[in-house]
Design an enzyme around this catalytic site. Structure first.
Site, PDB file in Angstrom:
ATOM      1  N   LYS A  27      34.668  -2.710 -52.411  1.00 26.46           N
ATOM      2  CA  LYS A  27      33.382  -3.273 -51.940  1.00 26.46           C
ATOM      3  C   LYS A  27      32.647  -4.003 -52.996  1.00 26.46           C
ATOM      4  CE  LYS A  27      30.866  -0.945 -48.945  1.00 26.46           C
ATOM      5  NZ  LYS A  27      30.096   0.214 -48.453  1.00 26.46           N
ATOM      6  N   GLY A  40      32.218 -30.822 -39.778  1.00 27.94           N
ATOM      7  CA  GLY A  40      32.131 -32.374 -40.474  1.00 27.94           C
ATOM      8  C   GLY A  40      30.790 -33.087 -39.662  1.00 27.94           C
ATOM      9  N   SER A 138      38.235 -31.026 -37.608  1.00 29.11           N
ATOM     10  CA  SER A 138      39.309 -30.746 -36.756  1.00 29.11           C
ATOM     11  C   SER A 138      38.940 -30.340 -35.456  1.00 29.11           C
ATOM     12  CB  SER A 138      39.785 -29.363 -37.479  1.00 29.11           C
ATOM     13  OG  SER A 138      38.831 -28.380 -37.008  1.00 29.11           O
ATOM     14  N   GLY A 225      39.259 -36.460 -54.610  1.00 29.10           N
ATOM     15  CA  GLY A 225      38.851 -35.473 -55.289  1.00 29.10           C
ATOM     16  C   GLY A 225      38.139 -36.195 -56.680  1.00 29.10           C
ATOM     17  N   SER A 249      31.055 -26.564 -56.372  1.00 24.14           N
ATOM     18  CA  SER A 249      31.777 -26.336 -55.062  1.00 24.14           C
ATOM     19  C   SER A 249      32.403 -27.578 -54.425  1.00 24.14           C
ATOM     20  CB  SER A 249      30.525 -25.764 -54.302  1.00 24.14           C
ATOM     21  OG  SER A 249      31.104 -25.789 -53.006  1.00 24.14           O
ATOM     22  N   ASP A 255      32.428 -34.969 -46.283  1.00 20.86           N
ATOM     23  CA  ASP A 255      31.422 -35.068 -45.191  1.00 20.86           C
ATOM     24  C   ASP A 255      30.302 -35.980 -45.889  1.00 20.86           C
ATOM     25  OD1 ASP A 255      33.019 -33.728 -43.402  1.00 20.86           O
ATOM     26  OD2 ASP A 255      32.114 -31.865 -43.981  1.00 20.86           O
TER      27      ASP A 255
END
Length: 309
Positions: A27, A40, A138, A225, A249, A255
């Protein structure tokens, strides 16, 4: 400033957490829990509005998680049109492991959409009022592969500019139908569409130019990227390296790129300046952990570090 609309066929409730270390069966206590509306088109609208633009979100929402998504969109003060569905809106998670600095992302496939549901969406879009329609993300199970192409065919005769950011069969069908203002595939998505290896900038530029020269899209922006991006347009391909930054991140970078580039185009900038602005926005998104997306102050700071084309 022109107004835009966005469509998100497979939205998400985006949840992000931090854990000290990822361990099986244990946990793991989390910190920095954060919730946001995602998918998106919704992400594009969030950034576009932050930049000072006007956007209306069209999206599918349903099940026990549907009201939660609606509430999160309202918290971001986005104008919205909800198309109700029977299935539950998906929940996606991003987990940052502090020990390694790696981010783990868990993204469900999404609910099955009945024919009457996706047809209702088409009916709602028939009356949309905007200058740019951004079709992003998607397609969930049950929606035809050519759905974005159908929407483009519905709206293009009304003079609405169509922006497409998807993948796989949905992207291919949209490109093949043609008449697009902008598409934004990643390098991997363009590789899949072209059906061949794209190992360097020249190969990426050539594949993107084939789409432009065939009259399928006016602009093709290919994101790579941390390496940068390639822009294909009538004058030929161009490459810009991404500014060097420390990434926190990867959520929402594509987007944010779309939102930045469309915002610049809608503000009257030419495609070269819009491409720079999009690259700055995509880079800004990765500065912040979780699903915060790009902020104007970060975009402006990074834009100063990107050379003009």
């Amino acid at each position: 400033m022109k107004n835009i609309a966005t469509l998100t066929m497979n939205p998400t409730i985006d949840v992000s957490y931090d854990v000290d270390k990822m361990q099986p069966t244990h946990k793991m206590r989390t910190e920095n829990e954060w919730y946001a509306p995602g998918g998106g088109g919704i992400n594009v609208a969030r950034v576009f509005v932050r930049l000072g633009g006007h956007a209306r979100c069209y999206y599918l929402s349903g099940g026990a998680t549907g009201p939660a998504l609606d509430g999160l969109i309202d918290r971001h003060q986005l104008v919205r049109t909800r198309i109700p569905i029977a299935g539950s809106t998906r929940v996606a998670s991003a987990v940052l492991e502090r020990e390694s600095g790696k981010e783990y992302r868990f993204v469900p496939q999404g609910p099955h959409i009945a024919e009457r549901e996706w047809r209702e969406c088409l009916d709602r879009l028939a009356d949309v009022e905007c200058e740019y329609m951004v079709l992003s993300g998607s397609l969930p199970p049950g929606v035809p592969d050519d759905y974005y192409a159908r929407i483009a065919g519905l709206l293009r005769p009304r003079g609405i500019e169509i922006v497409l950011d998807s993948s796989g069969a949905a992207l291919a069908a949209g490109i093949d139908a043609g008449g697009l203002t902008l598409i934004k595939p990643s390098r991997g998505e363009l590789r899949q569409y072209a059906g061949r290896s794209l190992d360097d900038v020249d190969a990426i530029g050539k594949a993107a130019m084939e789409i432009v020269e065939a009259g399928k899209a006016r602009f093709v922006a290919v994101t790579m990227g941390h390496e940068g991006a390639v822009l294909a347009r009538e004058e030929g391909p161009a490459f810009l390296p991404a500014p060097r930054i420390k990434a926190a991140s990867a959520v929402g970078a594509g987007d944010s790129f779309v939102a930045g580039m469309v915002f610049a185009l809608a503000s009257g900038k030419d495609e070269r300046e819009a491409f720079r602005f999009g690259l700055a926005a995509g880079s800004a998104a990765v500065l912040r952990a979780g699903n915060a997306l790009a902020y104007p102050e970060d975009i402006e700071r990074l834009l100063a570090r990107i050379e003009p084309l």
